[in-house]
Design a protein around this motif. Structure first.
Motif: not given
Length: 594
Positions: A193-208
């Motif tokens: 679990p991460s802040d949205l800002a972290v997501g901009t520099t990483h891969g992000v999962f869209v969960m089922d």
């Protein structure tokens, strides 16, 4: 949900248990299924591979690693860079070449450790995976920490490949009855679990949504769609943003911390597993391709093709690509066709933290300033070092790793000293990094200073060069024309002004790069010296001249760029110097134990 302090304490306890399990295995033969069958490191080229092999051999001779394991270093094939995705494919080929069909029964840990660490140059010569950490007796390096943190995985894993990078740390805690298991076909990734800002520099999962509750603890689910370094608008549009209590807030360091400003979070990537059936498909693809002429990203180019929601949209998006090669789109298209329909399983670790140690700022923050990692990993201010109580002062936020500090020296707050000898009349300012150096003169080293000394071999003679920069200097920045080098900064001063102070002419010979990559990394500005202490003295005089805007001419010296220092590096001599410090510390410890 437990409070942040309780979650941190749980991670500390779980981390301690894993470290203890690993410590019990060091120097002993692991039982079948207890540890990895193969631990593979990737290297950027043959020279880096040799350095890695020498360090592995030394660790094994000292019985610092579990025995009976196949430790391998695989260098990328010569030619264009192929990225960590290309390296993954190449390693599969190497394993088949070495073991034939037998490799399909192996449980493999693959650590991507190639690259030249331009953002953390003290790891450039000997590799990020061999970065020293401020704990352990003798000190742990990133390799031992990786092996310790993943020690529970092999016994709960079907044959396959677990892929990780060399400059990050994942700390996590699970419930007593919860087990992290890698046994499903396709890909399986850990999610944090991460802040949205972290997501901009990483891969992000869209969960089922049909398989994901987001209620906390350890949760197995599947990914509908994987986003690579998305902007916040894309995360929202694609349904990646979760609302609930399991969110993390980005701290100033870029890590994922426990404080929560709002209830929104995304789940970001770290390590992932490929089962052998899928790995064989990838190997077949690699053989059909023949040679790769472009960089493939193991995260962006493999994972974006997975899950029922994957689309071809990303194939022509090269905004996150450092150099767009003509064949990249074609290779992505083929990979997408190969992997489309493959499942991306996700193991959600709600009580987990991801730390990146890939830049000088992150390195200083996590090892010397941040109390979170210090607490959870039990980092020490002085680790396996000789440190006299008569040293003038040592701030608790400083970090001393396998070094010798003589009485009277001063180490400022937030600084890291590794593999170095610091004399009695040396004062080091705050937030500085000193690596592999011998400083035995009266000197005040300024704050925010980065210094790393290398042994080199030229014409079969061992020589020494010390690079010095500001910890904030951008060694990756390049310009294309000599007329543009005014924009390059050395310790906050235009490189052009510095060259004038040093008596270095601006010419076609100033940079070592054969193409138009003109920058601090390729600038021939560091003098070659006959001793380690002399190289330190010369480089500090260069820095002093810039700080006081006074001339210090480098006439008569052979000058090298960082790029050339690495090309000429003498790994054997560097390891010998480290061993001299190691032996002296061991002798001192023996005396104190008597």
């Amino acid at each position: 949900m437990p409070a942040a302090g309780e979650r941190s304490a749980a991670r500390r306890e779980a981390t301690g248990r894993r470290l203890a399990r690993f410590a019990a295995l060091r120097g002993k033969a692991a039982r079948p299924g207890e540890f990895w069958d193969v631990v593979a490191l990737t290297a950027a080229d043959a020279q880096q591979a040799l350095a890695f092999r020498q360090q592995l051999a030394e660790k094994l001779s000292r019985r610092e690693l579990p025995l009976g394991v196949r430790y391998h270093v695989f260098e990328d094939p010569p030619g264009p860079k192929i990225g960590n995705g290309g390296s993954t494919l190449h390693v599969l080929r190497c394993l088949e070449d070495l073991y034939g069909d037998k490799w399909t029964s192996f449980i493999v840990l693959l650590i991507h450790s190639g690259g030249y660490s331009q953002r953390l140059p003290n790891a450039s010569a000997l590799g990020k995976i061999f970065t020293a950490l401020p704990f352990g007796d003798p000190v742990y390096q990133m390799l031992e920490l990786k092996l310790a943190m993943y020690i529970d995985f092999p016994s709960h894993m079907k044959p396959g490949i677990l892929i990780t990078c060399s400059d990050d740390i994942e700390l996590y805690s699970t419930g007593v009855t919860e087990t992290i298991t890698f046994d499903k076909p396709g890909f399986t990734a850990l999610a944090h679990p991460s802040d949205l800002a972290v997501g901009t520099t990483h891969g992000v999962f869209v969960m089922d949504p049909s398989s994901f509750s987001g209620k906390g603890g350890l949760e197995y689910t599947s990914c509908h769609h994987f986003l690579h370094k998305p902007d916040i608008e894309t995360m929202r549009r694609c349904g990646a943003v979760c609302v609930g209590g399991n969110c993390s807030q980005l701290s100033s360091s870029g890590d994922r911390s426990d404080s929560v400003m709002d209830s929104e979070c995304v789940y970001t990537d770290s390590i992932f597993y490929i089962d052998h059936s899928t790995a064989k498909q990838l190997l077949t693809f690699y053989k059909q391709m023949g040679t790769l002429c472009c960089e493939i990203d193991a995260y962006g180019d493999f994972l974006q093709a997975l899950g029922p929601g994957a689309t071809e949209e990303y194939i022509e998006n090269t905004s996150n690509v450092t150099e767009e090669e003509s064949r990249l789109v074609e290779v992505r298209q083929k990979l997408y066709s190969l992997l489309k329909g493959t499942t991306l399983n996700v193991i959600v670790l709600n009580n987990s933290k991801f730390y990146h140690i890939g830049t000088t700022q992150e390195y200083l923050f996590h090892f010397a300033s941040d109390t979170k990692l210090k607490f959870e990993l039990d980092l020490l201010p002085v680790a396996f070092s000789i440190f006299s109580d008569k040293a003038e002062t040592l701030d608790q936020s400083a970090s001393i790793i396998q070094s010798i500090l003589e009485p009277g020296c001063f180490i400022g707050p937030g600084s890291v000293i590794e593999y170095s000898r610091i004399g009695p009349e040396v004062s080091v300012g705050k937030n500085s990094i000193i690596s592999g150096s011998y400083i035995n003169l009266k000197v005040d080293i300024p704050s925010n200073c980065f210094m790393s000394s290398l042994s080199i071999k030229i014409n079969n003679q061992v020589r020494y060069v010390s690079m010095v920069f500001s910890v904030e200097d951008d060694l990756k920045k390049t310009v294309k024309l000599l007329s543009e080098i005014r924009s390059l900064q050395f310790f906050g001063v235009s490189l052009l002004e510095c060259l004038d102070l040093w008596g270095v002419k601006v010419s076609g010979q100033l940079f070592s790069s054969e193409n138009t990559r003109l920058g601090l990394w390729t600038a021939r500005i560091f003098p070659v010296c006959s001793t380690l202490s002399e190289s330190v003295r010369m480089s500090l005089k260069m820095l002093n001249s810039v700080q006081h805007m006074s001339a210090f001419k480098l006439n008569g010296f052979k000058l090298l760029s960082v790029e050339e220092m690495l090309a000429y590096k003498d790994v054997e001599d560097m390891l010998k110097l480290r061993k001299q410090i190691y032996d002296k510390i061991c002798l001192q410890k023996e005396k104190s134990d008597l």
